[in-house]
Design an enzyme around this catalytic site. Structure first.
Site, PDB file in Angstrom:
ATOM      1  CE  LYS A   1      17.240   8.307 -64.796  1.00  0.00           C
ATOM      2  NZ  LYS A   1      18.542   8.519 -65.435  1.00  0.00           N
TER       3      LYS A   1
ATOM      4  CG  ASP B   1      13.849   9.730 -57.603  1.00  0.00           C
ATOM      5  OD1 ASP B   1      13.365   9.324 -58.681  1.00  0.00           O
ATOM      6  OD2 ASP B   1      14.877  10.438 -57.542  1.00  0.00           O
TER       7      ASP B   1
ATOM      8  CD1 TRP C   1      20.795   9.539 -59.260  1.00  0.00           C
ATOM      9  CD2 TRP C   1      20.232  11.693 -59.326  1.00  0.00           C
ATOM     10  NE1 TRP C   1      21.316  10.067 -60.421  1.00  0.00           N
ATOM     11  CE2 TRP C   1      20.983  11.384 -60.485  1.00  0.00           C
ATOM     12  CE3 TRP C   1      19.776  12.996 -59.144  1.00  0.00           C
ATOM     13  CZ2 TRP C   1      21.277  12.338 -61.460  1.00  0.00           C
ATOM     14  CZ3 TRP C   1      20.070  13.955 -60.120  1.00  0.00           C
ATOM     15  CH2 TRP C   1      20.812  13.613 -61.258  1.00  0.00           C
TER      16      TRP C   1
END
Length: 360
Positions: free
Chosen positions: A196, A172, A102
């Protein structure tokens, strides 16, 4: 109906109490005679829902008053572009830490807009750790320093907040936001996809310091300008109303659990049990440096990968779902976010131990 244990990395498990409340309110929200999904985002009723959700998030994370909280669309992936578009502010480069898939995607997108300095990378050890502060090579003239606090795929979590000096720190936090307390004042900007630990897919939360917004790159689309959203209370266009409402229910649920300190204790206990089971076996292994093991995403491999399919088949038969590792790394992965109960981890450990004995 029997609910099973969901270890999906995202969209992930939601608290059962939240799902039941949403179910009860689905057709008729608070006696209004319509669903929250049918309600105008401009109505006083929905504006109240949205404002309460923001207030609850501010309380949970102790967000300072000089930060804007935005409820957006586009997922965390859209933030890979929105961050440089909004935060470069005349600078010609930005620092990024590369710790996995990511952060790598964020780097690739940022390179479309600016020069990217890789402040540190753990690619050399197959992304099985996070770099230490002493390993960071930072540019004091950088627009910001970006890092991914928890790599969902690799199960690598930073055990500290990087010190970027006077350079704004961007994080992030998609897969570990709300899993433990964090000092928001250390950051210039935090972003997280909701699917999530916050709510359903389709919503993205951005927490940004006010002085960092209002100066975008030339040609930035209107909907990629943080100030546009901040000035409109995240309602410049129709927001993802149902996702925002559900996120609000999750925030209330977290407060009922005792807040982030309490949920962090639960998360550490769940993860501790699972890592102990892996470490206590010659059949299972986790590749991540102990100091950087994620408490949210626990990847593990079997001693013989030829048994992977059988492991997944039997696990699913016992109601243990979505344990297959990401296609880029293989193996297994148990995502044990806030809403995954401790009973799920206990059931997984019991199954793992029985499976190992059967294969001996």
């Amino acid at each position: 109906m029997t609910r099973k244990f969901n270890f999906s990395a995202g969209p992930a498990a939601l608290p059962e109490a939240v799902l039941k409340q949403a179910q009860a309110e689905l057709l008729d929200w608070h006696g209004e005679g319509l669903s929250i999904m049918e309600m105008s985002h401009r109505s006083a009723e929905y504006i109240g829902v949205a404002a309460q959700a923001e207030q609850d998030l501010r309380e949970l994370m102790q967000i300072p008053d000089n930060y804007k909280v935005l409820f957006l669309q586009g997922g965390a992936t859209a933030q890979f572009a929105m961050v440089p578009m909004n935060l470069l502010r005349g600078a010609t480069s930005a620092d990024y830490i590369n710790t996995g898939v990511w952060s790598g995607k964020a780097i690739k997108e940022a390179q479309r807009y600016t020069q990217v300095n890789i402040a540190a990378s753990t690619e050399g050890n197959s992304f099985t750790s996070a770099p230490a502060q002493s390993e960071l090579v930072l540019n004091p003239e950088a627009a910001y320093l970006h890092y991914t606090t928890n790599e969902t795929i690799g199960g690598v979590e930073f055990d500290y907040i990087p010190d970027a000096g006077d350079v704004p720190l961007v994080a992030d936090m998609s897969s570990d936001i709300l899993s433990a307390p964090v000092d928001v004042s250390r950051f210039g900007l935090i972003y997280a996809g909701a699917q999530k630990n916050i709510g359903p897919a389709g919503l993205t939360v951005v927490i940004v310091r006010e002085d960092l917004i209002g100066s975008t790159l030339a040609g930035t689309p209107t909907m990629y300008d943080y100030k546009v959203h901040a000035d409109a209370d995240s309602m410049n266009n129709t927001p993802p109303t149902f996702g925002w409402y559900l996120a609000g229910l999750v925030f209330q649920w977290l407060k009922q659990q005792g807040g982030l300190e309490a949920i962090a204790a639960q998360n550490r206990r769940k993860a501790g049990k699972l890592y102990a089971a892996i470490d206590g076996s010659d059949f299972y292994a986790n590749p991540v440096a102990v100091a950087n093991r994620s408490i949210m995403n626990v990847p593990f491999t079997l001693a013989d990968s030829r048994l992977d399919a059988r492991f997944l088949e039997l696990a699913e038969a016992e109601g243990l779902l979505n344990l297959k590792g990401h296609r880029s790394v293989g193996g297994m992965r148990a995502s044990i976010y806030n809403a995954v109960p401790e009973a799920a981890v206990d059931a997984l450990i019991d199954f793992m131990q029985r499976f190992e004995k059967e294969q001996a």
